[in-house]
Design a protein around this motif. Structure first.
Motif, short mmCIF file in Angstrom:
data_model
loop_
_atom_site.label_atom_id
_atom_site.label_comp_id
_atom_site.label_asym_id
_atom_site.label_seq_id
_atom_site.Cartn_x
_atom_site.Cartn_y
_atom_site.Cartn_z
N SER A 169 115.65 7.54 31.54
CA SER A 169 115.96 8.09 32.86
C SER A 169 114.83 8.96 33.36
CB SER A 169 117.26 8.89 32.80
OG SER A 169 117.53 9.49 34.04
N LYS A 170 114.23 9.74 32.46
CA LYS A 170 113.12 10.62 32.82
C LYS A 170 111.92 9.78 33.25
CE LYS A 170 110.56 14.37 33.05
NZ LYS A 170 109.29 13.75 33.41
N ASP A 171 111.64 8.67 32.51
CA ASP A 171 110.50 7.82 32.83
C ASP A 171 110.64 7.14 34.19
OD1 ASP A 171 108.99 8.34 30.63
OD2 ASP A 171 109.70 6.63 29.46
N LYS A 172 111.90 6.87 34.57
CA LYS A 172 112.13 6.14 35.82
C LYS A 172 112.16 7.05 37.04
CE LYS A 172 114.57 2.37 33.48
NZ LYS A 172 115.87 1.71 33.23
N PHE A 181 107.47 -1.58 28.47
CA PHE A 181 106.66 -0.46 27.98
C PHE A 181 107.42 0.87 28.00
CE2 PHE A 181 101.91 -0.79 27.24
CZ PHE A 181 102.00 -2.05 26.68
N GLU A 182 108.21 1.10 29.04
CA GLU A 182 108.95 2.35 29.13
C GLU A 182 109.99 2.43 28.01
OE1 GLU A 182 108.10 0.57 31.78
OE2 GLU A 182 106.64 2.05 32.52
N LEU A 183 110.64 1.29 27.70
CA LEU A 183 111.60 1.26 26.61
C LEU A 183 110.89 1.52 25.28
CD1 LEU A 183 114.36 0.75 25.38
CD2 LEU A 183 113.92 -1.71 25.52
N PHE A 184 109.73 0.89 25.11
CA PHE A 184 108.95 1.11 23.90
C PHE A 184 108.58 2.59 23.75
CE2 PHE A 184 105.16 1.47 21.34
CZ PHE A 184 105.37 0.56 20.31
N ALA A 185 108.22 3.21 24.87
CA ALA A 185 107.85 4.64 24.83
C ALA A 185 109.00 5.49 24.31
CB ALA A 185 107.44 5.11 26.22
N ALA A 186 110.23 5.11 24.67
CA ALA A 186 111.39 5.87 24.22
C ALA A 186 111.66 5.68 22.73
CB ALA A 186 112.62 5.47 25.03
N ILE A 187 111.59 4.42 22.26
CA ILE A 187 111.99 4.17 20.87
C ILE A 187 110.86 4.35 19.87
CG2 ILE A 187 113.83 2.60 21.59
CD1 ILE A 187 112.08 0.25 20.63
N ALA A 188 109.61 4.40 20.35
CA ALA A 188 108.48 4.56 19.42
C ALA A 188 107.56 5.72 19.79
CB ALA A 188 107.66 3.27 19.35
N GLY A 189 107.50 6.06 21.07
CA GLY A 189 106.62 7.14 21.49
C GLY A 189 107.28 8.50 21.40
N SER A 190 108.48 8.62 21.94
CA SER A 190 109.20 9.89 21.94
C SER A 190 110.11 10.05 20.72
CB SER A 190 110.05 10.01 23.21
OG SER A 190 109.24 9.98 24.35
#
Length: 271
Positions: A267-270, A168-177
């Motif tokens: 990195s920010k999400d983690k 989900f965090e990876l998805f947030a980077a490539i599709a959310g942000s």
């Protein structure tokens, strides 16, 4: 067909985008929307043209009147929320038969299940394009049947992709942000046109149209085992202008810069 009663607990920017997108969907006639948020001014904005969502006066009324609840509170508020609005005897039984669709970042299905004391949880991660019914949303759930049963709701504001929760965090980077990166890309190309004498508004519309169609083109060609990198060769003629631009971007580490941007988001999400 009985209408689905959908409530939004917290009507912030993302919830507002989803509500706006839902209102433009052919499925909207099958929904009844309401929201509960003492601090939001979104209700007036969303109902400016016509009433698409009712405002609930209190949490008890809100819970009694809805079957599906989009959870839009802040993650750091979950513990306090659980104490005051779930574990309090006044509300506990009202949550029992609800399907909860959580928009909360960094809050796992396990945490949500423990908070609400039942497994009827769907976790989603949409993006701001929900406002035009074209969100790209990750979904996972405590069981697949929930996703199947509420497919109409989940797809009413865009496309959904079943993603493992660990991604989900990876998805947030490539599709959310990443839409912000696309906006920057559009603006940069438009500014290049302005530098050459074109008006900014016209240049922006042209580039935005090109980006929209290019995305659709990639989606179609993926069905033929293509990928976006392969498609560069389709556009690039030997000795032509396109390949010169591509080589200039590669010289200036365009792909590497994007990769670094995605890693910075992760990195920010983690942290």
């Amino acid at each position: 067909m009985e209408k689905i009663k959908i409530g939004f607990l917290g009507v912030g920017n993302m919830a507002g985008s989803i509500i706006e997108g839902m209102s433009k969907s052919p499925a909207f006639d099958n929904f009844i929307l309401s929201g509960f948020d003492h601090h939001s001014n979104k209700f007036e904005q969303l109902n400016a043209q016509q009433e698409i969502i009712k405002k609930s006066d209190n949490l008890e009324e809100f819970l009694k009147n809805n079957d599906v609840i989009f959870l839009g509170i802040k993650p750091q508020s979950l513990t306090t929320f659980a104490k005051n609005c779930v574990d309090d005897a006044k509300y506990t039984t009202l949550w029992n038969n609800k399907v909860i669709i959580s928009m909360m970042g960094a809050t796992s299905l396990e945490q949500l299940t423990n908070t609400f004391h039942h497994p009827n949880i769907i976790r989603i991660m949409p993006n701001i394009n929900a406002a035009i019914s074209q969100a790209t949303s990750a979904i996972c759930a405590s069981n697949q049947e929930l996703i199947n049963k509420y497919e109409t709701v989940l797809n009413s504001f865009g496309d959904t992709y079943i993603i493992a929760e660990k991604d989900f965090e990876l998805f947030a980077a490539i599709a959310g942000s990443a839409p912000a990166i696309v906006y920057l890309f559009i603006d940069a190309i438009a500014n290049s046109a302005v530098k050459q004498g074109m008006k900014k508004e016209l240049a922006t519309k042209i580039v935005a149209s090109m980006v929209e169609a290019s995305g659709a083109y990639v989606q179609e060609k993926l069905a033929w085992n293509q990928n976006a990198r392969n498609l560069i060769d389709v556009v690039s003629s030997p000795g032509g202008t396109t390949i010169k631009g591509i080589l200039s971007l590669e010289k200036n580490k365009f792909a590497a810069s994007l990769n670094q941007a995605i890693e910075a988001m992760l990195s920010k999400d983690k942290n």
